[in-house]
Design an enzyme around this catalytic site. Structure first.
Site, PDB file in Angstrom:
ATOM      1  N   GLU A 365      48.636  30.048  45.806  1.00  0.00           N
ATOM      2  CA  GLU A 365      48.009  30.504  47.129  1.00  0.00           C
ATOM      3  C   GLU A 365      48.973  31.345  47.989  1.00  0.00           C
ATOM      4  OE1 GLU A 365      44.766  29.283  48.708  1.00  0.00           O
ATOM      5  OE2 GLU A 365      44.439  27.497  47.503  1.00  0.00           O
ATOM      6  N   SER A 368      56.209  31.897  48.495  1.00  0.00           N
ATOM      7  CA  SER A 368      56.860  32.198  50.073  1.00  0.00           C
ATOM      8  C   SER A 368      57.312  33.353  50.033  1.00  0.00           C
ATOM      9  CB  SER A 368      57.925  31.119  50.200  1.00  0.00           C
ATOM     10  OG  SER A 368      57.512  29.944  50.423  1.00  0.00           O
TER      11      SER A 368
HETATM   12  C1  LIG Z   1      49.733  23.965  40.420  1.00  0.00           C
HETATM   13  C2  LIG Z   1      49.442  25.199  40.463  1.00  0.00           C
HETATM   14  C3  LIG Z   1      47.966  25.531  40.895  1.00  0.00           C
HETATM   15  C4  LIG Z   1      47.417  26.916  40.731  1.00  0.00           C
HETATM   16  N1  LIG Z   1      45.948  26.824  41.103  1.00  0.00           N
HETATM   17  C5  LIG Z   1      45.401  28.164  40.879  1.00  0.00           C
HETATM   18  C6  LIG Z   1      44.069  28.465  41.210  1.00  0.00           C
HETATM   19  O1  LIG Z   1      43.377  27.562  41.165  1.00  0.00           O
HETATM   20  N2  LIG Z   1      43.488  29.643  40.790  1.00  0.00           N
HETATM   21  C7  LIG Z   1      44.430  30.797  40.573  1.00  0.00           C
HETATM   22  O2  LIG Z   1      43.747  31.905  40.611  1.00  0.00           O
HETATM   23  N3  LIG Z   1      45.695  30.538  40.498  1.00  0.00           N
HETATM   24  C8  LIG Z   1      46.383  29.319  40.560  1.00  0.00           C
HETATM   25  N4  LIG Z   1      47.744  29.282  40.616  1.00  0.00           N
HETATM   26  C9  LIG Z   1      48.449  30.398  40.363  1.00  0.00           C
HETATM   27  C10 LIG Z   1      49.137  30.785  41.480  1.00  0.00           C
HETATM   28  O3  LIG Z   1      48.353  31.182  42.502  1.00  0.00           O
HETATM   29  C11 LIG Z   1      50.435  31.914  40.947  1.00  0.00           C
HETATM   30  O4  LIG Z   1      51.154  31.142  40.319  1.00  0.00           O
HETATM   31  C12 LIG Z   1      50.728  32.621  42.118  1.00  0.00           C
HETATM   32  O5  LIG Z   1      50.160  33.394  42.818  1.00  0.00           O
HETATM   33  C13 LIG Z   1      52.332  33.326  41.464  1.00  0.00           C
HETATM   34  O6  LIG Z   1      52.140  33.961  40.523  1.00  0.00           O
HETATM   35  P1  LIG Z   1      52.779  34.013  39.388  1.00  0.00           P
HETATM   36  O7  LIG Z   1      53.117  32.637  38.842  1.00  0.00           O
HETATM   37  O8  LIG Z   1      52.248  34.853  38.369  1.00  0.00           O
HETATM   38  O9  LIG Z   1      54.369  34.560  39.611  1.00  0.00           O
HETATM   39  P2  LIG Z   1      54.610  35.844  39.904  1.00  0.00           P
HETATM   40  O10 LIG Z   1      53.812  36.867  40.790  1.00  0.00           O
HETATM   41  O11 LIG Z   1      54.995  36.677  38.301  1.00  0.00           O
HETATM   42  O12 LIG Z   1      56.237  35.878  40.685  1.00  0.00           O
HETATM   43  C14 LIG Z   1      57.432  35.528  40.199  1.00  0.00           C
HETATM   44  C15 LIG Z   1      58.352  35.646  41.359  1.00  0.00           C
HETATM   45  O13 LIG Z   1      58.608  36.789  41.743  1.00  0.00           O
HETATM   46  C16 LIG Z   1      58.120  36.851  43.185  1.00  0.00           C
HETATM   47  N5  LIG Z   1      57.467  38.051  43.488  1.00  0.00           N
HETATM   48  C17 LIG Z   1      56.539  38.583  42.840  1.00  0.00           C
HETATM   49  N6  LIG Z   1      56.137  39.845  43.673  1.00  0.00           N
HETATM   50  C18 LIG Z   1      57.022  39.850  44.549  1.00  0.00           C
HETATM   51  C19 LIG Z   1      56.842  41.041  45.586  1.00  0.00           C
HETATM   52  N7  LIG Z   1      56.372  42.112  45.778  1.00  0.00           N
HETATM   53  N8  LIG Z   1      58.161  40.750  46.643  1.00  0.00           N
HETATM   54  C20 LIG Z   1      58.904  39.716  46.349  1.00  0.00           C
HETATM   55  N9  LIG Z   1      58.908  38.679  45.546  1.00  0.00           N
HETATM   56  C21 LIG Z   1      57.973  38.849  44.634  1.00  0.00           C
HETATM   57  C22 LIG Z   1      57.398  35.580  43.366  1.00  0.00           C
HETATM   58  O14 LIG Z   1      57.525  35.267  44.861  1.00  0.00           O
HETATM   59  C23 LIG Z   1      57.900  34.764  42.385  1.00  0.00           C
HETATM   60  O15 LIG Z   1      59.243  34.088  42.957  1.00  0.00           O
HETATM   61  C24 LIG Z   1      48.214  27.928  40.329  1.00  0.00           C
HETATM   62  C25 LIG Z   1      49.614  27.573  40.369  1.00  0.00           C
HETATM   63  C26 LIG Z   1      50.129  26.556  40.454  1.00  0.00           C
HETATM   64  C27 LIG Z   1      51.663  26.105  40.043  1.00  0.00           C
END
Ligand SMILES: Cc1cc2nc3c(=O)[nH]c(=O)nc-3n(C[C@H](O)[C@H](O)[C@H](O)COP(=O)(O)OP(=O)(O)OC[C@H]3O[C@@H](n4cnc5c(N)ncnc54)[C@H](O)[C@@H]3O)c2cc1C
Lengths: 406, 256
Positions: A365, A368
């Site tokens: 969601e 940070s």
């Molecule tokens: C337990 C769990 C439950 C979840 N449930 C759901 C759900 O029900 N539905 C759903 O749709 N998703 C769900 N998620 C997914 C979650 O929303 C995503 O993992 C999250 O949005 C981050 O995306 P990512 O993992 O692809 O990381 P990425 O977007 O690839 O990010 C990797 C890193 O890069 C950083 N980063 C990326 N872009 C930027 C930027 N522009 N500036 C600075 N830093 C950046 C991020 O902060 C992170 O540290 C869930 C995740 C977990 C762990």
């Protein structure tokens, strides 16, 4: 300014506290170890009415307000994050998304059974290759004779293997100049042909919850399942997140409280150097920080809830509440382990689970980092809230509780 | 079946209750329905589900006691009445019993009056029996299960030597214990109803009675003597060894 909760709030709070402490606390460690969701949780939450708590009675809900939703999340996560996750995805992301954006016919068809807890709902935004960067979504929905044909894969979806409905965001217009405008939202029944799904194991935390993947292969979905207009998918997802993040903020506040309560109890009992460790200033400092975090987190989420009740836009306040509370809950859990010493490092006590559970909420969601971008964006004038075609309705107690044959 | 439940508002069982200057204080911890009375409400609602009829919850006290009555409504009781009168300020259990009896009579045609086994504050455990006495009804005390059989009521009592089944003719007063079953949570429907309800307040004049005499006073209230507690963790190489060390310690401390 009135900071008091109503009698209704207090009763809801007590009821959910009793439920979580009596029925979930005794079994949660076992399911956390097994990496399974206790089978009685969803039916029981449905039976108690929690799955439709803040929706009007006429939509199958219980007619409480958005503050009550937050209080419930706080109580549930004070026992285990997996319980609050149910509220986040089913109520926050999906039901409130429908409540805000769906037309009457769709509310009849989808929202009512969801609010009653007859159908469990999840939210499918993230994909293997797209998380923070929502505009990178690969899933496609193409029109075909009054239907859409949807393809793609969603990853990290809470309740993926338990839900009956998913709010699915897919690309309907690959040629949109701004890729955000090429996305649309669909409410899809998960028993349609072409759908496979499963749970992910080996997670650090929320092990007693279900997190999984859903794959769509040529899934035919009628046009009436599209929520909002074509191209509104990004806005709908962001509105849904305004509510999902609120539940995460409130839940993380409960997690801080749990860390605080267990730390106080342990500090009053454990002896070192001939006195209770609670008498040692360095331990007191940790407790004081937890108190500070708890109170601040609680004020932030209640403020966001109050704005929701008034029907005011709260994207900034909710993001702030979520960012603050989740970071603070991880820190509180870490310090709670420190206070417990080696005992905190084993699953004999709850605090190690709190730490593992707190970690996820700093990622989902909105990470940070994303929340920092949002906050800086508002402060620097790089970002504002354009009015939406449909806003989340303000709370109106009489209207929400009317039509009760009670 | 016309059922009344008599409840009391007490400090929460988690409250730290201390004596200060001869007065009982529970700090700022919340006041709730006496936990034992929740079992009485549960028994009443179960009976109503089986037999039909109404469950009325009543209590004596100040305006704030309405909160405890609302909990009763939220759990599913049909009606609530508060009896409030300045004359009841320091009432003893006998005076309370007279007033409860008068209220039960005012409600009319009551078949069963349920009570919790005792209140966690005063811990007297006599209100049920005294109220039955004033009403001239039988009392079935400390019931662990309750059932109705045409015109009479049958309860089970867990006693040290075993179990008793006791039958009594209606109307009857029943006090219940924990074994009756976990009290239900308030439902959302109940919560909505409770918060829309206006709870009528009766004075002693409304009940048509004079202020009853109070003959029992609490001239002195003291905290329990403080105990010195120390912890010690027994360790050893095997469970047997730990058990032996523990047994030796227990014997040498003359605990056994
Ligand atoms: C337990 C769990 C439950 C979840 N449930 C759901 C759900 O029900 N539905 C759903 O749709 N998703 C769900 N998620 C997914 C979650 O929303 C995503 O993992 C999250 O949005 C981050 O995306 P990512 O993992 O692809 O990381 P990425 O977007 O690839 O990010 C990797 C890193 O890069 C950083 N980063 C990326 N872009 C930027 C930027 N522009 N500036 C600075 N830093 C950046 C991020 O902060 C992170 O540290 C869930 C995740 C977990 C762990």
């Amino acid at each position: 300014m009135d900071f008091s909760l109503t009698d209704e709030h207090r009763m809801v709070q007590e009821m959910v506290r009793d439920y979580a402490q009596r029925e979930i606390a005794p079994i949660i460690k076992e399911y956390d170890r097994k990496q399974e969701m206790a089978p009685e949780i969803l039916p029981r939450m449905a039976e108690l009415g929690l799955l439709g708590i803040c929706l009007p009675l006429r939509y199958g809900g219980q007619g409480m307000d958005y503050i009550a939703l937050g209080l419930v999340c706080e109580e549930l996560e004070a026992v285990d994050s997996s319980m609050r996750v149910v509220m986040s995805v089913h109520v926050g992301l999906n039901c409130l998304g429908l409540f805000q954006w769906a037309d009457e016919e769709q509310k009849e068809a989808f929202l009512i059974p969801q609010a009653r807890g007859e159908k469990i709902a999840c939210f499918g935004l993230s994909e293997p290759g797209a998380g923070s960067d929502v505009a990178a979504i690969q899933s496609t929905a193409r029109r075909d004779k009054g239907n859409y044909v949807i393809n793609g894969e969603k990853m990290w979806i809470s309740l993926a293997s338990k839900a009956h409905h998913v709010m699915w965001v897919a690309r309907t217009n690959p040629d949109a100049p701004d890729p955000h405008d090429g996305l649309s939202a669909f409410l899809v029944e998960l028993d349609r042909p072409g759908i496979t799904r499963g749970d992910i194991h080996g997670k650090l935390g929320v092990r007693a919850g279900s997190t999984g993947w859903i794959s769509f292969q040529d899934v035919r979905v009628p046009e009436k399942n599209r929520i909002g207009k074509e191209g509104e998918g990004f806005k709908i997802a962001m509105s849904a997140l305004d509510n999902g993040r609120y539940t995460v903020a409130a839940g993380a506040t409960g997690l801080i409280r749990a860390c605080l309560d267990e730390s106080v109890q342990y500090a009053n009992q454990r002896q070192a150097f001939g006195r209770q460790i609670g008498k040692i200033q360095l331990i007191q400092a940790k407790i004081a920080h937890m108190v500070q975090s708890y109170d601040a987190a609680r004020l932030l989420y209640l403020h966001a809830g109050w704005l929701k009740n008034l029907g005011k836009r709260n994207t900034r306040q909710t993001s702030l509440a979520k960012w603050f509370a989740t970071d603070a809950s991880f820190e509180a859990a870490s310090q709670a382990i420190q206070i417990h010493g080696a005992y905190g490092y084993s699953d004999e006590y709850n605090v190690e689970r709190y730490l593992r559970n707190a970690r996820g909420a700093i990622i989902y969601e909105g990470t940070s980092e994303i929340h920092q971008l949002i906050q800086a964006g508002y402060a620097l004038g790089l970002r504002g809230d354009a009015p939406l075609r449909k806003e989340l309705p303000a709370y109106d107690r009489d209207k929400w509780q009317e039509n009760c044959s009670e | 079946m016309n059922i009344v439940v008599c409840i009391k508002q007490t400090p929460d069982s988690a409250a730290k209750v201390v004596a200060e200057n001869g007065q009982v204080s529970w700090g700022d911890s919340p006041l709730v329905m006496n936990p034992w009375d929740e079992y009485a409400v549960e028994a009443a609602l179960t009976m109503q589900e089986e037999q039909g009829g109404d469950v009325t919850v009543i209590s004596i006290g100040e305006e704030g006691v309405k909160d405890a009555l609302k909990t009763g409504l939220a759990m599913g009781c049909s009606n609530a009445f508060l009896i409030s009168d300045p004359a009841m300020q320091n009432a003893d259990s006998q005076a309370v019993a007279r007033v409860l009896a008068a209220a039960i009579q005012k409600i009319e045609n009551v078949d069963i009056a349920f009570f919790g086994r005792q209140a966690i504050d005063g811990d007297m455990g006599v209100t049920a029996a005294q109220t039955a006495r004033v009403l001239g009804w039988p009392i079935l005390s400390l019931a662990s299960s309750v059932g109705a059989v045409n015109g009479s009521i049958r309860v089970e009592r867990n006693v040290e030597e075993g179990r008793q089944v006791v039958e009594g003719k209606l109307p009857v007063a029943v006090s219940v214990v924990k074994d009756i079953g976990d009290p239900r949570y308030p439902s959302f429907m109940g919560i909505r109803k409770a918060n829309r309800a206006t709870i009528p307040v009766w004075t002693l004049a409304d009940l048509g009675i004079e202020a009853p005499d109070t003959n029992v006073r609490w001239p002195e209230i003291m905290n329990p003597p403080e105990h010195e507690i120390t912890n010690e963790i027994v360790s050893g190489d095997s469970p047997d060894e730990i058990a032996t060390i523990l047994a030796d310690k227990i014997l040498s401390e003359k605990v056994l």
